[in-house]
Design an enzyme around this catalytic site. Structure first.
Site, PDB file in Angstrom:
ATOM      1  N   ASN A  32       0.861  -1.188   0.000  1.00 14.93           N
ATOM      2  CA  ASN A  32       0.000   0.000   0.000  1.00 14.93           C
ATOM      3  C   ASN A  32       0.903   1.245   0.000  1.00 14.93           C
ATOM      4  OD1 ASN A  32      -2.273   1.839   1.908  1.00 14.93           O
ATOM      5  ND2 ASN A  32      -2.655   1.072  -0.126  1.00 14.93           N
ATOM      6  N   LEU A  33       1.785   1.250  -0.960  1.00 18.66           N
ATOM      7  CA  LEU A  33       2.890   2.211  -0.957  1.00 18.66           C
ATOM      8  C   LEU A  33       2.433   3.634  -1.264  1.00 18.66           C
ATOM      9  CD1 LEU A  33       5.499   0.007  -2.852  1.00 18.66           C
ATOM     10  CD2 LEU A  33       5.082   0.166  -0.388  1.00 18.66           C
ATOM     11  N   HIS A  34       3.131   4.574  -0.675  1.00 19.81           N
ATOM     12  CA  HIS A  34       2.891   5.995  -0.943  1.00 19.81           C
ATOM     13  C   HIS A  34       4.252   6.676  -1.103  1.00 19.81           C
ATOM     14  CE1 HIS A  34       3.958   6.400   3.259  1.00 19.81           C
ATOM     15  NE2 HIS A  34       2.961   5.582   3.601  1.00 19.81           N
ATOM     16  N   HIS A  37       7.159   5.792   1.222  1.00 16.20           N
ATOM     17  CA  HIS A  37       7.922   4.575   0.921  1.00 16.20           C
ATOM     18  C   HIS A  37       8.902   4.827  -0.233  1.00 16.20           C
ATOM     19  CE1 HIS A  37       4.161   2.635   2.612  1.00 16.20           C
ATOM     20  NE2 HIS A  37       5.094   2.049   3.314  1.00 16.20           N
ATOM     21  N   GLY A 149      11.476   4.292   7.925  1.00 19.30           N
ATOM     22  CA  GLY A 149      11.000   5.669   8.079  1.00 19.30           C
ATOM     23  C   GLY A 149      11.001   6.097   9.544  1.00 19.30           C
ATOM     24  N   GLU A 150      11.297   7.376   9.755  1.00 17.86           N
ATOM     25  CA  GLU A 150      11.282   7.903  11.127  1.00 17.86           C
ATOM     26  C   GLU A 150       9.866   8.104  11.654  1.00 17.86           C
ATOM     27  OE1 GLU A 150      13.645  11.447  11.377  1.00 17.86           O
ATOM     28  OE2 GLU A 150      15.510  10.334  11.134  1.00 17.86           O
ATOM     29  N   ASP A 152       7.761   5.874  12.125  1.00 17.86           N
ATOM     30  CA  ASP A 152       7.674   4.816  13.134  1.00 17.86           C
ATOM     31  C   ASP A 152       8.965   4.843  13.944  1.00 17.86           C
ATOM     32  OD1 ASP A 152       5.128   3.343  12.283  1.00 17.86           O
ATOM     33  OD2 ASP A 152       6.241   3.480  10.420  1.00 17.86           O
ATOM     34  N   GLN A 155       9.756   1.960  16.247  1.00 23.67           N
ATOM     35  CA  GLN A 155      10.148   0.790  15.448  1.00 23.67           C
ATOM     36  C   GLN A 155      11.601   0.929  14.982  1.00 23.67           C
ATOM     37  OE1 GLN A 155       7.639  -1.240  12.319  1.00 23.67           O
ATOM     38  NE2 GLN A 155       8.847   0.010  10.943  1.00 23.67           N
ATOM     39  N   SER A 187       0.938   7.926   5.611  1.00 23.13           N
ATOM     40  CA  SER A 187       0.778   6.597   6.193  1.00 23.13           C
ATOM     41  C   SER A 187      -0.300   5.849   5.426  1.00 23.13           C
ATOM     42  CB  SER A 187       0.343   6.750   7.661  1.00 23.13           C
ATOM     43  OG  SER A 187      -0.143   5.522   8.139  1.00 23.13           O
TER      44      SER A 187
HETATM   45  O1  PAF Z   1       6.832  -0.477   9.039  1.00 25.86           O
HETATM   46  C1  PAF Z   1       6.341  -1.459   8.447  1.00 25.86           C
HETATM   47  O2  PAF Z   1       5.761  -1.332   7.368  1.00 25.86           O
HETATM   48  C2  PAF Z   1       6.437  -2.837   9.085  1.00 25.86           C
HETATM   49  O3  PAF Z   1       6.349  -2.761  10.464  1.00 25.86           O
HETATM   50  C3  PAF Z   1       7.674  -3.619   8.652  1.00 25.86           C
HETATM   51  C4  PAF Z   1       8.962  -2.939   9.106  1.00 25.86           C
HETATM   52  C5  PAF Z   1       7.695  -3.768   7.138  1.00 25.86           C
HETATM   53  C6  PAF Z   1       7.658  -5.019   9.269  1.00 25.86           C
HETATM   54  O4  PAF Z   1       6.548  -5.737   8.875  1.00 25.86           O
END
Ligand code: PAF
Length: 283
Positions: A32-34, A37, A149-150, A152, A155, A187
């Site tokens: 579901n790229l934007h 990404h 990406g920052e 998240d 993460q 997002s």
């Molecule tokens: O940030 C995301 O899209 C996901 O958490 C990741 C890092 C691809 C892991 O599934």
């Protein structure tokens, strides 16, 4: 762009590139790229010879089955977008391929100290799912560099810690949050917003900027700043989960002595759970 959907095929391709002395950057995604990404892929191109992107909606990191089922899958558009930024290789494994014994019977990677605070509090198990799938991808892809990406931010720090703790040979890079003109962080979850909510959603970013401004002006009563920001979010129609001023390096509670801070927030607007964060480096 080559598309592979088997672990054997991607390993063979990586081996071939290694023999040609090509360096490899990896961008894991859930599709579901934007534009956000795509900016990661563009950064990846600057850092390595070849760019690998994965698309995999990882069941392990969803706390609710409904959320997993509803997660937007837009394969054709994703492929088109990745081709437009010259991604070299797209890896799209199936759930069966990643978790052949089922998702309930899997060795899990846990990153203590990073998985149970902020977003980890309302999403127990989420970060274990992320750490597990990312570890698997790192082992499969064997890239030199990985880019996250920052937006998240928790993460990103979790993955940096994971790599350090487990001596994984990969450099983890963060990339700045990509924003819409309004300031709203891009997002995949923004598409759960109605048009009216979308117009309002950038308030989250404005409130973070406001906290940052007050910190820069010497207001160090973190609890009050956080509380005021929560109230403003509620007034704007959000259901806030948290607004927190944390130490940027490890997301521990900040003290007045810390000058590298991160202001982070999570809030529901309608059906969409939005997260955002900004850096605040004090002189
Ligand atoms: O940030 C995301 O899209 C996901 O958490 C990741 C890092 C691809 C892991 O599934």
């Amino acid at each position: 762009m080559q598309i592979v959907d088997s672990i054997t095929a991607i390993k063979a391709k990586i081996k071939e590139w290694r023999q040609q002395q090509q360096s490899i950057a990896f961008v894991p995604t859930m599709g579901n790229l934007h534009q956000g990404h795509l900016s990661l892929v563009e950064k990846a191109h600057k850092l390595a010879d070849k760019v690998v992107v994965s698309i995999f909606v990882n069941p392990l990191q969803f706390d609710e089955q409904a959320d997993l089922s509803a997660y937007p899958r837009t394969m054709d558009a994703d492929i088109e977008q990745l081709s437009s930024v010259n991604c070299d290789l797209l890896f799209m494994p199936t759930v069966q391929m990643m978790y052949p014994q089922g998702t309930g019977r899997y060795s899990t990677v846990v990153v203590p100290g990073m998985d149970d605070k902020l977003c980890g509090q309302s999403r127990p198990g989420h970060f274990d799912g992320v750490a597990t799938v990312v570890s698997k991808f790192f082992n499969i892809v064997q890239a030199d560099i990985a880019i996250f990406g920052e937006k998240d931010y928790q993460q990103l720090l979790l993955i940096k810690k994971l790599v350090l703790d487990l001596n994984i040979s990969i450099e983890v890079h963060g990339s700045p949050t990509y924003r819409e003109q309004s300031g709203l962080a891009m997002s995949s979850r923004n598409q759960y917003l109605t048009d009216i909510e979308r117009d309002n959603a950038a308030v989250l970013y404005q409130i973070l900027l406001d906290v940052k401004k007050q910190l820069e002006q010497g207001q160090y009563d973190f609890a009050t700043l956080q509380q005021q920001a929560m109230e403003k979010l509620k007034l704007a129609g959000f259901k806030p989960e948290y607004v927190e001023i944390r130490r940027a390096e490890d997301l521990e509670l900040a003290t007045k002595k810390d000058n590298k801070l991160r202001v982070l927030a999570a809030a529901y607007l309608g059906e969409a759970r939005l997260i955002d964060n900004i850096a605040c480096y004090l002189a």
